[in-house]
Design a protein around this motif. Structure first.
Motif, PDB file in Angstrom:
ATOM      1  N   ASN A 160       0.826  -1.204   0.000  1.00 24.91           N
ATOM      2  CA  ASN A 160       0.000   0.000   0.000  1.00 24.91           C
ATOM      3  C   ASN A 160       0.861   1.255   0.000  1.00 24.91           C
ATOM      4  O   ASN A 160       0.534   2.241  -0.664  1.00 24.91           O
ATOM      5  CB  ASN A 160      -0.931  -0.003   1.218  1.00 24.91           C
ATOM      6  N   SER A 161       2.016   1.188   0.745  1.00 26.63           N
ATOM      7  CA  SER A 161       2.908   2.350   0.794  1.00 26.63           C
ATOM      8  C   SER A 161       3.506   2.637  -0.570  1.00 26.63           C
ATOM      9  O   SER A 161       3.569   3.781  -1.019  1.00 26.63           O
ATOM     10  CB  SER A 161       4.023   2.113   1.825  1.00 26.63           C
ATOM     11  N   ILE A 162       3.978   1.557  -1.222  1.00 25.63           N
ATOM     12  CA  ILE A 162       4.559   1.732  -2.559  1.00 25.63           C
ATOM     13  C   ILE A 162       3.508   2.245  -3.530  1.00 25.63           C
ATOM     14  O   ILE A 162       3.762   3.123  -4.347  1.00 25.63           O
ATOM     15  CB  ILE A 162       5.163   0.399  -3.044  1.00 25.63           C
ATOM     16  N   LYS A 163       2.309   1.658  -3.438  1.00 19.41           N
ATOM     17  CA  LYS A 163       1.226   2.092  -4.307  1.00 19.41           C
ATOM     18  C   LYS A 163       0.913   3.559  -4.086  1.00 19.41           C
ATOM     19  O   LYS A 163       0.714   4.325  -5.032  1.00 19.41           O
ATOM     20  CB  LYS A 163      -0.004   1.231  -4.042  1.00 19.41           C
ATOM     21  N   ASN A 164       0.910   3.971  -2.806  1.00 22.96           N
ATOM     22  CA  ASN A 164       0.632   5.366  -2.490  1.00 22.96           C
ATOM     23  C   ASN A 164       1.722   6.283  -3.030  1.00 22.96           C
ATOM     24  O   ASN A 164       1.450   7.381  -3.514  1.00 22.96           O
ATOM     25  CB  ASN A 164       0.494   5.553  -0.978  1.00 22.96           C
ATOM     26  N   LEU A 165       3.030   5.802  -2.929  1.00 21.04           N
ATOM     27  CA  LEU A 165       4.131   6.620  -3.446  1.00 21.04           C
ATOM     28  C   LEU A 165       4.008   6.814  -4.946  1.00 21.04           C
ATOM     29  O   LEU A 165       4.250   7.891  -5.478  1.00 21.04           O
ATOM     30  CB  LEU A 165       5.477   5.961  -3.110  1.00 21.04           C
ATOM     31  N   LYS A 166       3.640   5.729  -5.646  1.00 23.90           N
ATOM     32  CA  LYS A 166       3.475   5.843  -7.089  1.00 23.90           C
ATOM     33  C   LYS A 166       2.352   6.812  -7.427  1.00 23.90           C
ATOM     34  O   LYS A 166       2.440   7.575  -8.379  1.00 23.90           O
ATOM     35  CB  LYS A 166       3.193   4.464  -7.690  1.00 23.90           C
ATOM     36  N   GLN A 167       1.298   6.756  -6.632  1.00 23.96           N
ATOM     37  CA  GLN A 167       0.173   7.645  -6.891  1.00 23.96           C
ATOM     38  C   GLN A 167       0.496   9.089  -6.566  1.00 23.96           C
ATOM     39  O   GLN A 167      -0.122  10.012  -7.096  1.00 23.96           O
ATOM     40  CB  GLN A 167      -1.042   7.189  -6.077  1.00 23.96           C
ATOM     41  N   LYS A 168       1.530   9.274  -5.699  1.00 23.91           N
ATOM     42  CA  LYS A 168       1.887  10.622  -5.268  1.00 23.91           C
ATOM     43  C   LYS A 168       3.200  11.077  -5.887  1.00 23.91           C
ATOM     44  O   LYS A 168       3.963  11.812  -5.290  1.00 23.91           O
ATOM     45  CB  LYS A 168       2.005  10.677  -3.743  1.00 23.91           C
ATOM     46  N   ALA A 169       3.497  10.565  -7.086  1.00 22.40           N
ATOM     47  CA  ALA A 169       4.737  10.967  -7.754  1.00 22.40           C
ATOM     48  C   ALA A 169       4.774  12.480  -7.908  1.00 22.40           C
ATOM     49  O   ALA A 169       3.797  13.112  -8.281  1.00 22.40           O
ATOM     50  CB  ALA A 169       4.820  10.299  -9.118  1.00 22.40           C
ATOM     51  N   GLY A 170       5.956  13.050  -7.624  1.00 21.27           N
ATOM     52  CA  GLY A 170       6.116  14.489  -7.741  1.00 21.27           C
ATOM     53  C   GLY A 170       5.796  15.245  -6.476  1.00 21.27           C
ATOM     54  O   GLY A 170       5.733  16.471  -6.486  1.00 21.27           O
ATOM     55  N   THR A 171       5.596  14.528  -5.352  1.00 19.45           N
ATOM     56  CA  THR A 171       5.293  15.224  -4.107  1.00 19.45           C
ATOM     57  C   THR A 171       6.514  15.949  -3.557  1.00 19.45           C
ATOM     58  O   THR A 171       6.375  16.831  -2.737  1.00 19.45           O
ATOM     59  CB  THR A 171       4.764  14.242  -3.055  1.00 19.45           C
ATOM     60  N   ILE A 172       7.775  15.528  -4.032  1.00 17.16           N
ATOM     61  CA  ILE A 172       8.968  16.297  -3.676  1.00 17.16           C
ATOM     62  C   ILE A 172       8.999  17.487  -4.621  1.00 17.16           C
ATOM     63  O   ILE A 172       9.252  17.353  -5.813  1.00 17.16           O
ATOM     64  CB  ILE A 172      10.251  15.460  -3.815  1.00 17.16           C
ATOM     65  N   GLU A 173       8.735  18.636  -4.090  1.00 20.09           N
ATOM     66  CA  GLU A 173       8.577  19.804  -4.934  1.00 20.09           C
ATOM     67  C   GLU A 173       9.915  20.272  -5.497  1.00 20.09           C
ATOM     68  O   GLU A 173      10.896  20.404  -4.762  1.00 20.09           O
ATOM     69  CB  GLU A 173       7.913  20.936  -4.132  1.00 20.09           C
ATOM     70  N   ASP A 174       9.950  20.491  -6.782  1.00 18.01           N
ATOM     71  CA  ASP A 174      11.086  21.076  -7.478  1.00 18.01           C
ATOM     72  C   ASP A 174      12.413  20.390  -7.111  1.00 18.01           C
ATOM     73  O   ASP A 174      13.307  21.012  -6.554  1.00 18.01           O
ATOM     74  CB  ASP A 174      11.174  22.573  -7.146  1.00 18.01           C
ATOM     75  N   PRO A 175      12.569  19.100  -7.422  1.00 16.42           N
ATOM     76  CA  PRO A 175      13.837  18.419  -7.106  1.00 16.42           C
ATOM     77  C   PRO A 175      14.983  19.045  -7.892  1.00 16.42           C
ATOM     78  O   PRO A 175      14.822  19.475  -9.034  1.00 16.42           O
ATOM     79  CB  PRO A 175      13.575  16.982  -7.554  1.00 16.42           C
ATOM     80  N   LYS A 176      16.185  19.102  -7.281  1.00 15.48           N
ATOM     81  CA  LYS A 176      17.342  19.750  -7.890  1.00 15.48           C
ATOM     82  C   LYS A 176      18.308  18.755  -8.522  1.00 15.48           C
ATOM     83  O   LYS A 176      19.221  19.158  -9.235  1.00 15.48           O
ATOM     84  CB  LYS A 176      18.096  20.562  -6.824  1.00 15.48           C
ATOM     85  N   VAL A 177      18.142  17.476  -8.260  1.00 13.95           N
ATOM     86  CA  VAL A 177      19.090  16.489  -8.761  1.00 13.95           C
ATOM     87  C   VAL A 177      18.340  15.216  -9.152  1.00 13.95           C
ATOM     88  O   VAL A 177      17.310  14.879  -8.562  1.00 13.95           O
ATOM     89  CB  VAL A 177      20.165  16.173  -7.698  1.00 13.95           C
ATOM     90  N   ALA A 178      18.858  14.544 -10.172  1.00 15.96           N
ATOM     91  CA  ALA A 178      18.311  13.258 -10.591  1.00 15.96           C
ATOM     92  C   ALA A 178      19.466  12.352 -10.991  1.00 15.96           C
ATOM     93  O   ALA A 178      20.557  12.830 -11.316  1.00 15.96           O
ATOM     94  CB  ALA A 178      17.350  13.439 -11.765  1.00 15.96           C
ATOM     95  N   PHE A 179      19.246  11.055 -10.932  1.00 13.36           N
ATOM     96  CA  PHE A 179      20.281  10.092 -11.273  1.00 13.36           C
ATOM     97  C   PHE A 179      19.763   9.164 -12.367  1.00 13.36           C
ATOM     98  O   PHE A 179      18.563   8.916 -12.475  1.00 13.36           O
ATOM     99  CB  PHE A 179      20.688   9.267 -10.052  1.00 13.36           C
ATOM    100  N   ALA A 180      20.701   8.647 -13.142  1.00 17.49           N
ATOM    101  CA  ALA A 180      20.331   7.711 -14.201  1.00 17.49           C
ATOM    102  C   ALA A 180      21.480   6.752 -14.424  1.00 17.49           C
ATOM    103  O   ALA A 180      22.640   7.047 -14.102  1.00 17.49           O
ATOM    104  CB  ALA A 180      20.005   8.457 -15.484  1.00 17.49           C
ATOM    105  N   THR A 181      21.172   5.591 -14.959  1.00 16.77           N
ATOM    106  CA  THR A 181      22.195   4.625 -15.326  1.00 16.77           C
ATOM    107  C   THR A 181      22.181   4.472 -16.832  1.00 16.77           C
ATOM    108  O   THR A 181      21.131   4.329 -17.446  1.00 16.77           O
ATOM    109  CB  THR A 181      21.933   3.260 -14.677  1.00 16.77           C
ATOM    110  N   GLY A 182      23.368   4.543 -17.423  1.00 17.82           N
ATOM    111  CA  GLY A 182      23.487   4.394 -18.865  1.00 17.82           C
ATOM    112  C   GLY A 182      23.113   5.647 -19.620  1.00 17.82           C
ATOM    113  O   GLY A 182      22.377   6.500 -19.138  1.00 17.82           O
ATOM    114  N   PHE A 183      23.663   5.767 -20.839  1.00 19.43           N
ATOM    115  CA  PHE A 183      23.356   6.884 -21.727  1.00 19.43           C
ATOM    116  C   PHE A 183      23.492   8.221 -21.001  1.00 19.43           C
ATOM    117  O   PHE A 183      22.605   9.055 -21.017  1.00 19.43           O
ATOM    118  CB  PHE A 183      21.955   6.740 -22.325  1.00 19.43           C
ATOM    119  N   GLY A 184      24.628   8.421 -20.355  1.00 19.94           N
ATOM    120  CA  GLY A 184      24.822   9.632 -19.573  1.00 19.94           C
ATOM    121  C   GLY A 184      24.899  10.904 -20.389  1.00 19.94           C
ATOM    122  O   GLY A 184      24.840  11.983 -19.827  1.00 19.94           O
ATOM    123  N   ASP A 185      25.027  10.775 -21.706  1.00 21.92           N
ATOM    124  CA  ASP A 185      25.104  11.990 -22.509  1.00 21.92           C
ATOM    125  C   ASP A 185      23.723  12.466 -22.962  1.00 21.92           C
ATOM    126  O   ASP A 185      23.606  13.433 -23.679  1.00 21.92           O
ATOM    127  CB  ASP A 185      25.992  11.755 -23.742  1.00 21.92           C
TER     128      ASP A 185
END
Length: 432
Positions: free
Chosen positions: A56-81
């Motif tokens: 239920n917690s994970i489901k709620n987090l997915k439903q509340k995507a973007g609740t961290i307002e104006d994030p300043k950093v993101a991470f990714a794996t692969g295709f860094g360019d």
């Protein structure tokens, strides 16, 4: 008679006691099993409850995507360019990794030579120019186990600024010059073949074109020679392939960018051509190339790849395990003045699967016109040229260094609202 009856009574009493003791033990065991069963059932119920709660917690987090307002950093794996929408590429989390160590110096100072790794233990160092600028035909074998050099059979003639590649137990030397004279007469089309097992040289068929300051590598049993300078130092876009079994050269589709002093390596089924010196019509004072292009023998087509982080020519190049192209050192012109040639410390790795360049630990001894080879997963760098100011013969080095790459999870960082930040920006105004 009395004694026998008394003994019989004692035996019966003893047996009765044992039976009572056994009953008590069985009763305690039954209680213990019951309690344990209750505990197991309780734990199982608790796990089900926790799992349901987490779901239920994970489901709620997915439903509340973007609740961290104006994030300043993101991470990714692969295709860094590649950009993440709204973010700027900030670089890798493993920038500057790896370790350098010094190895036994060459028997003499050397530039414009070739280094070819063999059998995970040896590197063959071929030709080049010595400290006086004289072109040599010497061949040395470096033993990575015992750290020594053994002189081998010399080439049929002196050679420098050429390409070399390994196919099975033979090294193919292609293109280049047989003397340090700038005249066209010093150029050669001859193909020399060194049989490692026999320690002997033979001659193959001549190439179609003259290629000075060229590069070569092997792929699927064939030797590819790419670019360089033609007669009168014209920039070449010409590419050729040599088939040892047929003793024949074949012309390939021309490289998109004509250039000399370039580096090339086979990786992931293609031949990569990197950097070099070319005719930059847009900026004649800045003619070191950052271009990287790859040739696919199956499609017979060239593809543009991500630019080098640092434009340069005459660098060392190796392919590390995992399809990682490593570019070491190289030549730059201080303030774009061609009479002020300086060697670079910079060391960069291109992750073919990620299509991304990452700056690694700098080589301790800056150098250009150098040669490198990979054996045992390590990169070995031999000789090269030092700082060269208005001199026809650049100072030659005898130093040898080895690099151990430290692999990391391929994690790349993206930043928001920091468009000016560049993880690959120069660390200093000093021209590394």
């Amino acid at each position: 008679m009395y004694i026998e009856k008394n003994m019989e009574g004692d035996s019966v009493g003893y047996l009765h006691g044992e039976v009572r003791s056994l009953k008590r033990s069985l009763h305690r065991f039954t209680i213990a099993v019951t309690v344990l069963s209750v505990v197991v059932v309780a734990i199982f119920i608790a796990l089900i409850a926790v799992g349901a709660s987490q779901h239920n917690s994970i489901k709620n987090l997915k439903q509340k995507a973007g609740t961290i307002e104006d994030p300043k950093v993101a991470f990714a794996t692969g295709f860094g360019d590649r950009n993440i929408e709204g973010f700027n590429y900030g670089g890798s989390l493993f920038r500057g990794s790896g370790f350098w160590s010094t190895r036994k110096a060459l028997p003499g100072n050397l530039t414009d030579h070739a280094a070819v790794g063999y059998n995970e233990e040896n590197v063959f160092i071929i030709g080049g120019a010595n400290a006086s600028g004289s072109v040599t035909n010497e061949v040395w074998m470096y033993d990575a186990i015992f750290h020594n050099y053994t002189k081998k059979a010399p080439m049929p003639e002196p050679r420098y600024r050429f390409g070399a590649a390994l196919v099975n137990d033979k090294i193919y030397v292609v293109g280049g010059r047989n003397s340090s004279a700038d005249e066209n007469e010093a150029m050669t089309k001859s193909t020399f073949i060194y049989d490692i097992q026999k320690d002997a040289w033979s001659k193959g068929k001549d190439s179609f074109e003259y290629h000075s300051d060229t590069c070569a590598d092997s792929l699927d049993g064939k030797v590819y020679m790419i670019g360089g300078y033609g007669q009168d130092y014209l920039y070449l876009d010409v590419a050729e392939v040599y088939d040892p079994e047929q003793n024949e050269w074949t012309r390939l589709t021309n490289m998109p960018t004509a250039r000399g002093d370039l580096m090339c390596v086979a990786a992931a089924g293609e031949i990569y051509a990197l950097g070099g010196y070319y005719n930059n019509l847009a900026n004649p004072n800045d003619s070191f190339s950052s271009k990287m292009e790859s040739y696919d023998p199956k499609s017979m087509k060239w593809t543009s790849r991500p630019d080098l982080l640092t434009p340069r020519g005459d660098a060392g190049i190796v392919l590390l395990p995992g399809d990682k192209i490593m570019l070491i050192g190289g030549e730059g012109h201080y303030k774009n003045q061609s009479d002020f040639k300086y060697p670079k410390h910079v060391n960069e790795v291109y992750y073919v699967t990620d299509q991304t360049w990452v700056e690694k630990a700098m080589i301790p001894t800056a150098r250009f016109r150098t040669a490198a080879a990979q054996i045992g997963g390590l990169a070995y760098v031999f000789g090269g040229a030092d700082l060269c100011i208005n001199s026809p013969v650049c100072p030659a080095l005898d130093t040898a260094e080895i690099y151990l790459d430290v692999d990391h999870p391929h994690v790349y960082i993206y930043l928001k609202n920091e468009p000016s930040y560049n993880d690959n920006a120069p660390l200093s105004i000093y021209p590394f």
